[in-house]
Design a protein around this motif. Structure first.
Motif, PDB file in Angstrom:
ATOM      1  N   ARG A  13       0.834  -1.208   0.000  1.00  0.00           N
ATOM      2  CA  ARG A  13       0.000   0.000   0.000  1.00  0.00           C
ATOM      3  C   ARG A  13       0.871   1.261   0.000  1.00  0.00           C
ATOM      4  O   ARG A  13       0.583   2.226  -0.711  1.00  0.00           O
ATOM      5  N   GLU A  14       1.945   1.254   0.775  1.00  0.00           N
ATOM      6  CA  GLU A  14       2.849   2.405   0.828  1.00  0.00           C
ATOM      7  C   GLU A  14       3.439   2.708  -0.552  1.00  0.00           C
ATOM      8  O   GLU A  14       3.490   3.848  -0.990  1.00  0.00           O
ATOM      9  N   VAL A  15       3.860   1.666  -1.247  1.00  0.00           N
ATOM     10  CA  VAL A  15       4.428   1.851  -2.588  1.00  0.00           C
ATOM     11  C   VAL A  15       3.347   2.291  -3.570  1.00  0.00           C
ATOM     12  O   VAL A  15       3.536   3.231  -4.349  1.00  0.00           O
ATOM     13  N   ALA A  16       2.187   1.631  -3.533  1.00  0.00           N
ATOM     14  CA  ALA A  16       1.103   1.955  -4.472  1.00  0.00           C
ATOM     15  C   ALA A  16       0.584   3.380  -4.271  1.00  0.00           C
ATOM     16  O   ALA A  16       0.208   4.041  -5.229  1.00  0.00           O
ATOM     17  N   ASN A  17       0.606   3.874  -3.027  1.00  0.00           N
ATOM     18  CA  ASN A  17       0.164   5.234  -2.729  1.00  0.00           C
ATOM     19  C   ASN A  17       1.231   6.280  -3.038  1.00  0.00           C
ATOM     20  O   ASN A  17       0.967   7.469  -2.910  1.00  0.00           O
TER      21      ASN A  17
END
Length: 176
Positions: free
Chosen positions: A65-69
């Motif tokens: 999620r951190e990377v995708a955001n």
């Protein structure tokens, strides 16, 4: 974030995730060379008494999620990647559940391993394939895996089985 709350509920951490950003050149297994910056997971572990509480799932989901955001300190990161021993079925199950797919089979990758076999898989998830960033590890529909990547994953995972077969059942030369 539930994984953070769970891991901070006692004085000692019950789960850990170590990551670093890498610029990697790798063959994605389907015709072209790729250069990408990866959010590489060096270590993901949960103490045995805290397993089956989904801590690993929450940690991996949070990393994806951190990377995708785009929340990673390296904004050009496009992939979440890691290596896993071919025998580590529990880890392989977690990573597959989180839509990570085998890109490369690495012979003799884990030379100092406690496992009988020292081969590894390089697994990857391109965050552009993510549809629902909150549910990557919890919903089969959260990621759209292209057919070529799915087929490559299946071929990659078969390599371990074929290497086992050749190790335990070497070709027998016929007497002339």
């Amino acid at each position: 974030n539930q994984s953070t709350r769970l891991t901070q509920s006692s004085q000692l951490p019950s789960a850990a995730l170590t990551v670093k950003a890498n610029t990697l050149k790798h063959n994605a297994g389907y015709d072209r060379k790729m250069v990408s910056t990866s959010f590489y997971i060096c270590f993901l572990g949960v103490l045995s008494k805290y397993r089956k509480l989904k801590l690993g799932t929450y940690l991996l989901n949070a990393a994806i999620r951190e990377v995708a955001n785009g929340e990673s300190q390296h904004h050009d990161v496009k992939d979440v990647a890691l290596n896993v021993n071919v025998e580590n079925q529990r880890a392989l199950g977690l990573h597959h559940k989180c839509h990570m797919r085998c890109i490369n089979y690495k012979k003799d990758y884990y030379k100092n391993s406690t496992y009988q076999h020292v081969d590894g898989y390089y697994l990857n998830l391109n965050v552009k394939q993510v549809i629902n960033i909150k549910k990557v590890c919890f919903d089969e529909q959260a990621v759209r895996i292209p057919t070529k990547i799915q087929q490559n994953d299946e071929q990659c995972l078969k390599q371990y089985k074929s290497s086992l077969k050749s190790m335990y059942f070497p070709a027998v030369k016929e007497a002339v």
